[in-house]
Design a protein around this motif. Structure first.
Motif: not given
Length: 477
Positions: A376-383
Motif C-alpha cells: 500500500e502506498r500512502p495517498g493512493t485511492p486504494a489506501e
C-alpha cells in the motif's frame, strides 16, 4: 506501477557523472532512485545546474550540493532514501557548507517531515520545479529553507538539453510525455507527477538529432504512458477536447510521432516505454511493422489477469480487451517480444482471481516481467478506500507462483532464438567476463558473445548457439 518497470537495480543510487565543464568550480553530487523517468530528470537537473557553475562529482565528501532524486512507488525506495539522507548529514558535520536537497516524487509528500520536523534537508523540489533550482539555491544560501513542489500544466523541459549522466554512449532516453491521467487506485504517479502533457515534436526531433550527431545508436522514447502522447500545440491531454478544430485536426498522436522519428533517423534503433493497454492503438503496431528500425518489443503492463481485480485497480481495460490487443500484436508483429508488470495480492484478490492471472500468463507467454506483491502506498485511492486484506504469506506464495511461471516462459522464448542469427547492438563488456561483449537484439533479449575487433556501438550479426532464461549466447557470423 507503469513507470517503475524500468527500475534497474544496478543503477539505483549511482552517483551520476558528466563531462566536466571548464570554469565550473562548484561540485554537485546527484543520486537517483526509481524509474527511468527519474534518471532522465536527473540529467535535466544536471543541465540546469551546469549553467549555474556546477560540475558533477562522485565524491560525496567534496560536494557543495547533494541531491537525491526520489521515487515513491515502492516502500523500499523510500527507506533507502532516508538512509542516504542520514549518511549525507553525517558528512555535513565534516563539511558544514554542504547543502542537501530532495528532488522528485517523494518531495511533495515528505516536504514538511524532511524540512521542518526532521531538519534533514535544505531544499525540496518537485518534478516540475527544476527550473526554479537557481532561485531556490539562493534562498538556501541566504539561510532559508526552500520548497517548490508545484505541479505544472505546461512543464515538459522541452528546451533543456539533458546532460547525459553515466551513459554507455550508445543508448539514451528521451522523455516525450510527463505526468499521467490514469487514476489506477494503487499508484501515486498522478499525484506526484501531475496530469499528463506531451512535448513538442520539434523539440523531440532536435534532441534525438543531437544524440545521433553524438553517435548514439538507440533511443528509447519515455513516458509514464507513451501511447497517449498527443501534441496539439501544448497543454494538458485532458484539455484536448476544448482545443480549436484546426488544433484537433493537425494534432500528432504517438503512432505519428513514432513514424516521424523512425523515418527521420533510419539508422537509429527506437524503443519506447511504458505502454498502456487502453491507449495502445493498432496504428502503433502497424507503424512498428512498417519500420525495420523500431525494435520488436513492447512492454505492456497488465497488473492482473482478472477483470474484477482490474476494475478494483481502476485499470481501463478488461482481460478480454487485453487478450484482443495481444492477439493483434501477435498477428501483425509475429516476432514481437512482450513483457509484463504484475501486481499480486491486490486488495480483495481471491485464489480464483490469482489463477486467472496465471492462465493469462499461459496464454501470452511473456518474454520477461516485473512482478511485485502489492504494498500500500500512502495517498493512493486504494489506501484511502480499500482494505489491504491479502495476508503477507499468501502474497508471497502467489508472487512465487508468478515468478516461477515467468521463468519457464522466459526460457521458452529465449530457446526460440537458438540456431538463429540476430542483429545485436553492442552496449559494453559482459558483466561476468571482460572477454565477451554484451548487447541486445530487437526483442530486447541480452546477447553475450566473445570479443573480436568490434567496438561499443557496433551493430553485429550473432549466431545464437545456446541460452539461459535471461541471456542468449552466441558467436559473430
Amino acid at each position: 506501477m507503469s513507470a517503475e518497470k524500468v527500475i534497474e537495480e544496478k543503477k539505483q543510487g549511482q552517483a551520476l557523472l558528466t563531462e566536466q565543464k571548464e570554469g565550473n568550480h562548484k561540485k554537485l553530487f546527484i543520486e537517483s532512485y526509481g524509474c527511468q523517468m527519474n534518471l532522465n530528470d536527473s540529467e535535466i537537473v544536471a543541465a540546469i545546474l551546469s549553467d549555474q557553475g556546477y560540475n558533477t562529482t562522485h565524491l560525496l565528501e567534496e560536494a557543495d550540493l547533494v541531491l537525491v532524486n526520489t521515487c515513491s512507488i515502492r516502500e523500499k525506495a523510500e527507506q533507502t532514501v532516508r538512509k542516504r539522507l542520514e549518511k549525507y548529514n553525517a558528512v555535513k558535520k565534516i563539511n558544514p557548507t554542504m547543502k542537501v536537497g530532495v528532488l522528485g516524487c517523494m518531495a511533495e509528500r515528505l516536504k514538511a517531515k524532511f524540512l521542518e520536523e526532521e531538519k534533514i534537508v535544505d531544499l525540496v523540489v518537485g518534478p516540475d520545479a527544476y527550473r526554479d533550482l537557481p532561485n531556490l539555491l539562493e534562498e538556501v544560501n541566504a539561510g532559508r529553507d526552500a520548497v517548490n513542489v508545484i505541479l505544472s500544466k505546461e512543464e515538459t523541459y522541452g528546451d533543456v538539453s539533458p546532460v547525459r549522466l553515466n551513459s554507455n554512449g550508445v543508448s539514451a532516453f528521451v522523455s516525450i510525455t510527463r505526468g499521467c491521467d490514469n487514476m489506477c487506485t494503487f499508484c501515486v504517479v498522478p499525484f506526484t507527477r501531475g496530469r499528463e502533457r506531451s512535448r513538442d515534436p520539434k523539440s523531440i526531433v532536435e534532441e534525438i538529432k543531437q544524440l545521433v550527431d553524438n553517435n548514439y545508436k538507440e533511443i528509447t522514447l519515455l513516458g509514464q504512458n507513451v501511447d497517449s502522447y498527443l501534441w496539439y500545440g501544448g497543454g494538458l491531454k485532458k484539455d484536448f477536447k476544448n482545443a480549436s478544430e484546426i488544433a484537433q485536426a493537425t494534432a500528432m498522436d504517438f503512432s505519428q510521432l513514432l513514424d516521424l522519428v523512425a523515418t527521420e533517423f533510419p539508422k537509429t534503433r527506437f524503443r519506447f516505454s511504458t505502454s498502456n493497454p487502453q491507449d495502445m492503438s493498432l496504428d502503433v503496431i502497424k507503424t512498428m511493422a512498417n519500420h525495420q528500425n523500431i525494435c520488436k518489443y513492447i512492454h505492456l503492463p497488465v497488473q492482473s489477469g482478472s477483470t474484477n481485480v482490474l476494475k478494483r485497480m481502476n485499470r481501463q481495460h478488461t482481460r478480454e480487451e487485453y487478450i484482443e490487443l495481444i492477439d493483434n500484436i501477435k498477428t501483425l508483429l509475429p516476432d514481437c517480444a512482450i513483457s509484463q508488470d504484475m501486481i499480486t495480492g491486490f486488495c480483495g484478490e481471491t485464489e480464483e482471481e490469482h489463477q486467472e492471472t496465471l492462465s493469462l500468463m499461459e496464454y501470452v507467454k511473456y518474454d520477461f516481467g516485473f512482478m511485485f506483491a502489492y504494498s500500500e502506498r500512502p495517498g493512493t485511492p486504494a489506501e484511502k478506500k480499500m482494505e489491504d486484506d491479502v495476508p503477507e504469506e499468501v502474497k508471497k506464495r502467489r508472487l512465487n507462483d508468478i515468478i516461477q511461471l515467468q521463468q519457464q516462459h522466459s526460457l521458452y522464448n529465449t530457446q526460440k532464438f537458438v540456431g538463429k542469427t540476430v542483429e545485436v547492438l553492442i552496449e559494453g563488456s559482459s558483466k561476468k567476463s571482460d572477454a565477451h561483449w554484451k548487447g541486445r537484439n530487437s526483442q530486447n533479449a541480452v546477447v553475450v558473445f566473445p570479443k573480436g575487433d568490434e567496438q561499443i556501438g557496433d551493430f553485429v550479426n550473432i549466431y545464437v548457439e545456446d541460452c539461459t532464461s535471461a541471456t542468449l549466447l552466441g558467436k559473430r557470423v
